[in-house]
Structure formats: C-alpha cells, structure tokens
Design an enzyme around this catalytic site. Structure first.
Site, PDB file in Angstrom:
ATOM      1  N   LYS A 115      50.990  29.263  90.748  1.00  0.00           N
ATOM      2  CA  LYS A 115      51.774  28.680  89.652  1.00  0.00           C
ATOM      3  C   LYS A 115      52.818  27.698  90.177  1.00  0.00           C
ATOM      4  CE  LYS A 115      51.271  32.798  86.767  1.00  0.00           C
ATOM      5  NZ  LYS A 115      50.319  32.393  85.738  1.00  0.00           N
ATOM      6  N   HIS A 140      54.912  40.098  80.438  1.00  0.00           N
ATOM      7  CA  HIS A 140      53.488  39.862  80.689  1.00  0.00           C
ATOM      8  C   HIS A 140      52.843  41.231  80.943  1.00  0.00           C
ATOM      9  CE1 HIS A 140      49.993  38.501  83.094  1.00  0.00           C
ATOM     10  NE2 HIS A 140      50.196  37.303  82.601  1.00  0.00           N
ATOM     11  N   ASP A 146      60.270  39.810  87.628  1.00  0.00           N
ATOM     12  CA  ASP A 146      58.986  39.120  87.578  1.00  0.00           C
ATOM     13  C   ASP A 146      59.320  37.627  87.590  1.00  0.00           C
ATOM     14  OD1 ASP A 146      56.774  37.698  86.838  1.00  0.00           O
ATOM     15  OD2 ASP A 146      56.185  39.040  85.210  1.00  0.00           O
ATOM     16  N   CYS A 187      48.425  37.073  77.660  1.00  0.00           N
ATOM     17  CA  CYS A 187      48.743  38.324  78.371  1.00  0.00           C
ATOM     18  C   CYS A 187      50.093  38.889  77.961  1.00  0.00           C
ATOM     19  CB  CYS A 187      48.687  38.145  79.885  1.00  0.00           C
ATOM     20  SG  CYS A 187      47.048  37.783  80.483  1.00  0.00           S
ATOM     21  N   GLN A 213      57.107  32.909  86.529  1.00  0.00           N
ATOM     22  CA  GLN A 213      57.409  31.626  85.879  1.00  0.00           C
ATOM     23  C   GLN A 213      58.706  31.006  86.381  1.00  0.00           C
ATOM     24  OE1 GLN A 213      55.217  30.038  84.298  1.00  0.00           O
ATOM     25  NE2 GLN A 213      53.797  31.719  83.961  1.00  0.00           N
TER      26      GLN A 213
HETATM   27  C1  LIG Z   1      55.593  36.032  83.457  1.00  0.00           C
HETATM   28  C2  LIG Z   1      54.328  36.326  84.200  1.00  0.00           C
HETATM   29  N1  LIG Z   1      54.229  37.439  84.919  1.00  0.00           N
HETATM   30  C3  LIG Z   1      53.136  37.734  85.626  1.00  0.00           C
HETATM   31  C4  LIG Z   1      52.044  36.910  85.630  1.00  0.00           C
HETATM   32  C5  LIG Z   1      50.845  37.299  86.427  1.00  0.00           C
HETATM   33  O1  LIG Z   1      50.622  36.399  87.447  1.00  0.00           O
HETATM   34  P1  LIG Z   1      49.307  36.525  88.341  1.00  0.00           P
HETATM   35  O2  LIG Z   1      48.149  36.442  87.386  1.00  0.00           O
HETATM   36  O3  LIG Z   1      49.367  35.364  89.263  1.00  0.00           O
HETATM   37  O4  LIG Z   1      49.374  37.838  89.017  1.00  0.00           O
HETATM   38  C6  LIG Z   1      52.076  35.745  84.879  1.00  0.00           C
HETATM   39  C7  LIG Z   1      50.890  34.860  84.803  1.00  0.00           C
HETATM   40  O5  LIG Z   1      50.694  34.150  83.852  1.00  0.00           O
HETATM   41  C8  LIG Z   1      53.248  35.430  84.152  1.00  0.00           C
HETATM   42  O6  LIG Z   1      53.347  34.322  83.440  1.00  0.00           O
END
Ligand SMILES: Cc1ncc(COP(=O)(O)O)c(C=O)c1O
Length: 411
Positions: free
Chosen positions: A230, A127, A204, A369, A207
């Site tokens: 999430k 992401h 990260d 993203c 998910q």
């Molecule tokens: C794999 C992953 N990393 C990071 C993020 C970023 O999360 P946040 O927007 O809550 O900071 C997301 C959000 O969709 C994601 O799916």
C-alpha cells in the site's frame, strides 16, 4: 489545478503502469490505491537487480552473494525502522502483510498475556483484519471485546472510549486511518488514554503509514502493523513494529529455521530479535523492494505527500458533493486522508464501478473488508475512490464527469 507540494507530472513518469491505456485508448485513472498502490520503477528495478545480480539465501551463507543479500535485506530493515522512528532495527519484524502482523500479536502476545474475562477494545471502523483475529481469540479464551463507536460524521466517540477504559482493558487496537471513511484518528491521544488505563496498544497502520508521517516514538506506540504494497512496495511483505521489551517477552509465533539459536531433538532456544519472529526463508526480494519504496517516499517527503492528498481530497469532496443523489460518508476534508466512499441514489455501487471501468477509471465497490462499519451506516456497500501521490486534480474531474454520465444513464 496544480499541486502545491509535489511535481505530480514528474512523479507519474516514475510509474510505468500509469501510462497504460484501456478500453479503446482511454487513459488509466487509478483511484484504488487504498486497496494497493502502484509501484515506481526504482522498486521494480531493485527487485529485478537483486534477482539478476545477487540472489542467495540470507544469514547462513559465507559466500559473496549470501553476504550481499544479507546486507541488502538488513539494510532495508534499518531504513524502514528509521522511516517509522523506531529506536532499534530489531524492533521491525518482517511479516507477509498487516493481517499477519496483527495475527502475530494475537497469537504470540495475546495468548501469553490474556486470560478469560480480559477486555480488548477495538473500534467500529476496523478492517476485518483487526477484528477477526480478536474474535477468534475471544471464542478460544473467553476474551471480552468492546468497541469504540463511530459517530454519524465518521469519527470515534472518545467519550465512550473514556468510559470503556474503566473496564481496565489489556489491549486497545485501532486503525490510525480508516480505509472507508478516510478518518484520521487521534492516535497519540488514544494511546495516552490507553496507557493511563494500563493497556497495551496496537495501531493498524495499513492506511496511515503510506500516507502520513508516522513516528512510533512520538506516538508512544507499542505495536504498529503495516503493508509494503500500500506504500509503493511489493505484495507479500509487511511489518510488525513492536516495542523491544514487549517483543523480547513474547514467545515465537512460527517455528522453524532461522528463529532458533540451538535445537535438540526435544527442545529449542529461540533466536534474538528480530529473527525470533522470522521463521524460514523470508521474502528477500520483497524486503529489498520495500526498502526501495521507503527510499522513494522519503525522497518525495511524507509531509508533501500528505499535503497533496489533503488538497486533492478537499477538491474531490467539493466536486462530488455537487452531484445530486450522491451521498458521501466520512468526515470533512480536514479530518481525513485521501479516501472518498459514497453511494448514489438508484445505482448499485458495483454498477457504478463497472461503468467507471469502461471509461478507464479504477475504483472499488463493496464493503471494503469493513462489513460492521457498513452495517453501522445501514449500507450493504459503497463505491470508493482513493488517492495517492500520483493522482491529479484532472483525474478528480474525470471521475466527477463520469459519475454525472452514470447518473444520466440510470435516469
Ligand atoms: C485499515 C486496513 N487494515 C488492514 C488491512 C489489511 O492489509 P493487508 O491485506 O495488506 O494485510 C487493510 C487493507 O486494505 C486496511 O485498509
């Protein structure tokens, strides 16, 4: 078809929004939990009760409300720490979201520990929030970024990773579950390999933590980032888990109230963990809502949630692959969580999402993203349907039927 592991009909009653009707009385079919999950009434009520009964600033006050607010805030931290298997609650730092947690590591840990020429390994499926902070650092410090490639099937190429480790990276930062491919990466193996090469690791977990049982000690994780919104919790609150010795050795990220022990006009001494990294008045109601979300997920059982999503994803992959001209990306059902990204011949992903919306079905279209990952597949965009504990097999049927109608419409 019934879920084998969860009473989904009962669960749906916990989520007020799921009884909404749209566009001429069509039932909402919410297939966008990867972007943000819906909230059960226990989470909404916990935040409402806090504002109705307790609202006060934490840590500094001695009056009853301040003490109750502090106890609720710190109690949530302890339950969240337990939820991810942390040794100490002080290893759980509250941030705004996954993005801020990763930036905290990039600003505080990396700027202290990395110098020009040092290698950071990322993956092609990240992401943007696990790419851009490192790109900023690379530009500023001359850090070298390397990437574990993604195979055509949507998995990480671990042989290439093994070779990259010969560069003696300082950090390996990777997503445990892809928000586009749904791939569940072998986190423990990736971390063990990184540690053998002397690297620190960052997961990260945006998910993975909402959808799978995640235990930081079992994984050997050094850092883990995730977001409440999430996982049935509120927006505006997330966590950076960090191993205590790493956090102790890191300089503060933001300066201000609460993160200090003592201040003079020209200097300060930082507070203890976790307060060192929580400057200013935090999102108190959101932390309390986050605690209620974790309680809810524990009550449902993370293994049950994962099994339900697995079954529904297998069914969705079968149903969607019957549609001619529809192309899925990502691995087979055994290797992924509840995310199905696809393209349809002759229809733009945004048009698909719009047609589905008219039927009450919420999906997402775009690059999600993860532009470099889409570039890897030569795709500007995909449509993505994603599942959580409240989704049903019937909703998968509604999606598949609506996609058939979209195909007919575009001829
Ligand atoms: C794999 C992953 N990393 C990071 C993020 C970023 O999360 P946040 O927007 O809550 O900071 C997301 C959000 O969709 C994601 O799916």
């Amino acid at each position: 078809m019934m879920s084998q592991t969860l009473n989904v009909d009962q669960i749906r009653k916990d989520f007020p929004i799921l009884s909404r009707r749209l566009h001429g009385n069509k039932a909402l079919v919410y297939l966008d939990s990867t972007a943000t999950a819906q909230k059960p009434v226990t989470v909404i009520r916990a935040m409402e009760d806090y504002y109705n009964q307790t609202n006060a600033n934490i840590h500094r006050g001695v009056h009853t409300l301040a003490e109750e607010a502090t106890a609720a805030y710190e109690g949530a931290r302890e339950r969240i720490a337990k939820f991810i298997g942390a040794r100490h609650a002080r290893e759980v730092i509250f941030t705004r979201n996954t993005t801020e947690s990763i930036n905290l590591v990039a600003y505080s840990w990396a700027r202290k520990n990395l110098v020009s020429g040092d290698v950071v390994i990322l993956t092609e499926m990240e992401h943007h929030s696990n790419l851009v902070p490192w790109q900023i650092l690379a530009d500023e410090r001359g850090i070298r970024l390397e990437f574990i490639p993604v195979t055509e099937e949507g998995e990480l190429d671990l042989l290439t990773y093994q070779n990259l480790l010969e560069l003696r990276p300082k950090l390996v930062a990777f997503s445990q579950m892809s928000n586009v491919l749904g791939t569940i990466n072998p986190a423990r193996e990736i971390i063990e390999m990184a540690h053998r090469a002397g690297a620190v690791t960052l997961i990260d977990g945006a998910q993975s933590v909402p959808h799978l049982p995640v235990d930081v000690q079992q994984l050997g994780a050094d850092f883990l980032a995730f977001s409440a919104h999430k996982m049935c919790g509120p927006t505006g609150i997330g966590v950076l888990y960090g191993r205590r010795d790493l956090l102790e050795a890191m300089p503060p990220f933001l300066g201000g109230g609460d993160m200090i022990k003592r201040v003079t006009l020209r200097s300060f001494s930082p507070n203890e963990l976790p307060h060192k990294f929580e400057a200013g008045t935090p999102a108190i109601a959101e932390v309390i809502g986050f605690g209620a979300a974790v309680d809810y997920l524990i009550q449902m059982g993370m293994n049950n949630i994962a099994a339900h999503e697995h079954a529904i994803t297998r069914y969705a992959l079968d149903r969607l692959s019957e549609i001619s001209g529809l192309k899925l990306i990502g691995p087979s059902a055994e290797k992924k969580g509840g995310v199905c990204a696809f393209t349809m011949e002759g229809i733009h992903p945004h048009d698909i999402a719009q047609l589905l919306d008219r039927e009450g079905i919420a999906v997402r279209a775009g690059h999600h993203c993860a532009m470099p990952l889409h570039q890897r597949y030569g795709l500007p965009a995909t449509t993505r349907a994603s599942f959580y504990l409240y989704n049903t097999f019937d909703e998968v049927d509604l999606l598949a039927e609506a996609l058939e109608r979209a195909k007919e419409l575009f001829g």
